[in-house]
Design a protein around this motif. Structure first.
Motif, PDB file in Angstrom:
ATOM      1  N   THR A  59      66.008  70.568  28.273  1.00 21.29           N
ATOM      2  CA  THR A  59      66.795  69.469  27.709  1.00 21.29           C
ATOM      3  C   THR A  59      67.439  68.654  28.822  1.00 21.29           C
ATOM      4  O   THR A  59      67.369  67.410  28.820  1.00 21.29           O
ATOM      5  N   LEU A  60      68.043  69.326  29.792  1.00 18.48           N
ATOM      6  CA  LEU A  60      68.674  68.634  30.920  1.00 18.48           C
ATOM      7  C   LEU A  60      67.656  67.799  31.693  1.00 18.48           C
ATOM      8  O   LEU A  60      67.905  66.636  32.019  1.00 18.48           O
ATOM      9  N   ALA A  61      66.497  68.381  31.963  1.00 13.98           N
ATOM     10  CA  ALA A  61      65.455  67.668  32.712  1.00 13.98           C
ATOM     11  C   ALA A  61      64.926  66.471  31.920  1.00 13.98           C
ATOM     12  O   ALA A  61      64.686  65.401  32.485  1.00 13.98           O
ATOM     13  N   LEU A  62      64.738  66.638  30.619  1.00 14.48           N
ATOM     14  CA  LEU A  62      64.240  65.547  29.791  1.00 14.48           C
ATOM     15  C   LEU A  62      65.230  64.385  29.751  1.00 14.48           C
ATOM     16  O   LEU A  62      64.847  63.222  29.949  1.00 14.48           O
ATOM     17  N   ILE A  63      66.492  64.688  29.543  1.00 15.77           N
ATOM     18  CA  ILE A  63      67.505  63.629  29.508  1.00 15.77           C
ATOM     19  C   ILE A  63      67.588  62.950  30.866  1.00 15.77           C
ATOM     20  O   ILE A  63      67.654  61.720  30.957  1.00 15.77           O
ATOM     21  N   GLY A  64      67.568  63.723  31.938  1.00 17.06           N
ATOM     22  CA  GLY A  64      67.572  63.137  33.280  1.00 17.06           C
ATOM     23  C   GLY A  64      66.385  62.219  33.497  1.00 17.06           C
ATOM     24  O   GLY A  64      66.513  61.112  34.029  1.00 17.06           O
ATOM     25  N   GLY A  65      65.222  62.648  33.048  1.00 20.93           N
ATOM     26  CA  GLY A  65      64.017  61.832  33.198  1.00 20.93           C
ATOM     27  C   GLY A  65      64.084  60.534  32.418  1.00 20.93           C
ATOM     28  O   GLY A  65      63.588  59.489  32.876  1.00 20.93           O
ATOM     29  N   ALA A 107      68.766  59.129  25.365  1.00 23.26           N
ATOM     30  CA  ALA A 107      69.751  59.291  26.436  1.00 23.26           C
ATOM     31  C   ALA A 107      70.618  58.047  26.569  1.00 23.26           C
ATOM     32  O   ALA A 107      70.179  56.931  26.298  1.00 23.26           O
ATOM     33  N   SER A 108      71.836  58.277  27.025  1.00 24.64           N
ATOM     34  CA  SER A 108      72.781  57.212  27.338  1.00 24.64           C
ATOM     35  C   SER A 108      73.478  57.600  28.630  1.00 24.64           C
ATOM     36  O   SER A 108      73.740  58.777  28.860  1.00 24.64           O
ATOM     37  N   SER A 109      73.740  56.612  29.476  1.00 23.42           N
ATOM     38  CA  SER A 109      74.386  56.890  30.766  1.00 23.42           C
ATOM     39  C   SER A 109      75.554  55.948  30.986  1.00 23.42           C
ATOM     40  O   SER A 109      75.527  54.792  30.542  1.00 23.42           O
ATOM     41  N   THR A 110      76.552  56.436  31.695  1.00 20.20           N
ATOM     42  CA  THR A 110      77.688  55.625  32.116  1.00 20.20           C
ATOM     43  C   THR A 110      77.877  55.809  33.613  1.00 20.20           C
ATOM     44  O   THR A 110      77.787  56.928  34.121  1.00 20.20           O
ATOM     45  N   VAL A 111      78.129  54.707  34.320  1.00 19.52           N
ATOM     46  CA  VAL A 111      78.473  54.790  35.737  1.00 19.52           C
ATOM     47  C   VAL A 111      79.970  55.110  35.789  1.00 19.52           C
ATOM     48  O   VAL A 111      80.802  54.321  35.344  1.00 19.52           O
ATOM     49  N   LEU A 112      80.312  56.285  36.315  1.00 17.14           N
ATOM     50  CA  LEU A 112      81.698  56.739  36.339  1.00 17.14           C
ATOM     51  C   LEU A 112      82.479  56.197  37.530  1.00 17.14           C
ATOM     52  O   LEU A 112      83.626  55.783  37.393  1.00 17.14           O
ATOM     53  N   ARG A 113      81.871  56.257  38.695  1.00 18.33           N
ATOM     54  CA  ARG A 113      82.519  55.745  39.908  1.00 18.33           C
ATOM     55  C   ARG A 113      81.469  55.609  40.991  1.00 18.33           C
ATOM     56  O   ARG A 113      80.357  56.100  40.855  1.00 18.33           O
ATOM     57  N   LYS A 114      81.866  54.966  42.076  1.00 19.30           N
ATOM     58  CA  LYS A 114      80.940  54.820  43.194  1.00 19.30           C
ATOM     59  C   LYS A 114      81.729  54.535  44.457  1.00 19.30           C
ATOM     60  O   LYS A 114      82.881  54.107  44.404  1.00 19.30           O
ATOM     61  N   ARG A 115      81.080  54.813  45.581  1.00 18.50           N
ATOM     62  CA  ARG A 115      81.668  54.489  46.882  1.00 18.50           C
ATOM     63  C   ARG A 115      80.543  54.332  47.889  1.00 18.50           C
ATOM     64  O   ARG A 115      79.440  54.853  47.707  1.00 18.50           O
ATOM     65  N   GLU A 116      80.827  53.622  48.943  1.00 15.12           N
ATOM     66  CA  GLU A 116      79.835  53.474  50.000  1.00 15.12           C
ATOM     67  C   GLU A 116      79.678  54.791  50.741  1.00 15.12           C
ATOM     68  O   GLU A 116      80.631  55.571  50.855  1.00 15.12           O
ATOM     69  N   SER A 117      78.486  55.042  51.242  1.00 14.84           N
ATOM     70  CA  SER A 117      78.235  56.249  52.018  1.00 14.84           C
ATOM     71  C   SER A 117      78.953  56.145  53.353  1.00 14.84           C
ATOM     72  O   SER A 117      78.960  55.089  53.977  1.00 14.84           O
TER      73      SER A 117
END
Length: 154
Positions: free
Chosen positions: A63-69, A103-113
């Motif tokens: 299930t995790l792999a399918l949603i990720g895909g 599947a649904s996704s949300t961008v939670l946060r981000k930062r530069e490397s």
């Protein structure tokens, strides 16, 4: 390239991915067997009838792999530099043979490397939802994403 670059990923934005997939008995048996998981809850119908579920449960890692895909085409296809990890994985409801997932996704946060000037780190929440609107999988994933190449920004 259908994936999004670091600069294009907006914190708080929700992506409802267009793909759906009905999970089959074969999916569950193949994945469970390929990963050498002998858990009878996934493989043995008679055993599973005696559990709280009353039937076989689809392997949660499938299930995790399918949603990720399902999230790849919209978010990371050709623009990721790699998965950095999973900070949270939950399975609030079981998945059974015949369930149809999206599947649904949300961008939670981000930062530069800090180590790669051509990349940024993005935290995503991915949710798997069945045909009844129930959440069957939630994970927070961290990915290293490419920044838009200079020739594309000029």
């Amino acid at each position: 390239m259908p994936g999004l670059y670091y600069e294009e990923l907006e914190v708080g934005k929700v992506y409802d991915h267009p793909y759906t997939r009905t999970v089959t008995e074969m999916d569950n048996i193949l994945f469970t067997s390929l990963t050498m998981n002998p858990q009878p809850l996934h493989l043995d119908e008679e055993f599973a009838k005696t559990t709280i579920h009353g039937q076989r449960v689809v392997n949660s890692l499938f299930t995790l792999a399918l949603i990720g895909g399902m999230t790849v085409h919209d978010l990371t296809f050709g623009t990721t530099l790699g998965n950095l990890g999973y900070e949270r994985v939950e399975f609030p409801k079981p998945v059974f043979h015949g369930d149809t997932l999206r599947a649904s996704s949300t961008v939670l946060r981000k930062r530069e490397s800090k180590s790669r000037p051509d990349a940024g780190i993005v935290w995503f929440e991915h949710r798997g939802i069945n045909q009844r609107g129930e959440i069957v999988c939630v994970c927070e994933r961290v990915g290293m994403m490419m920044k838009r190449p200079k020739q594309l920004t000029e």
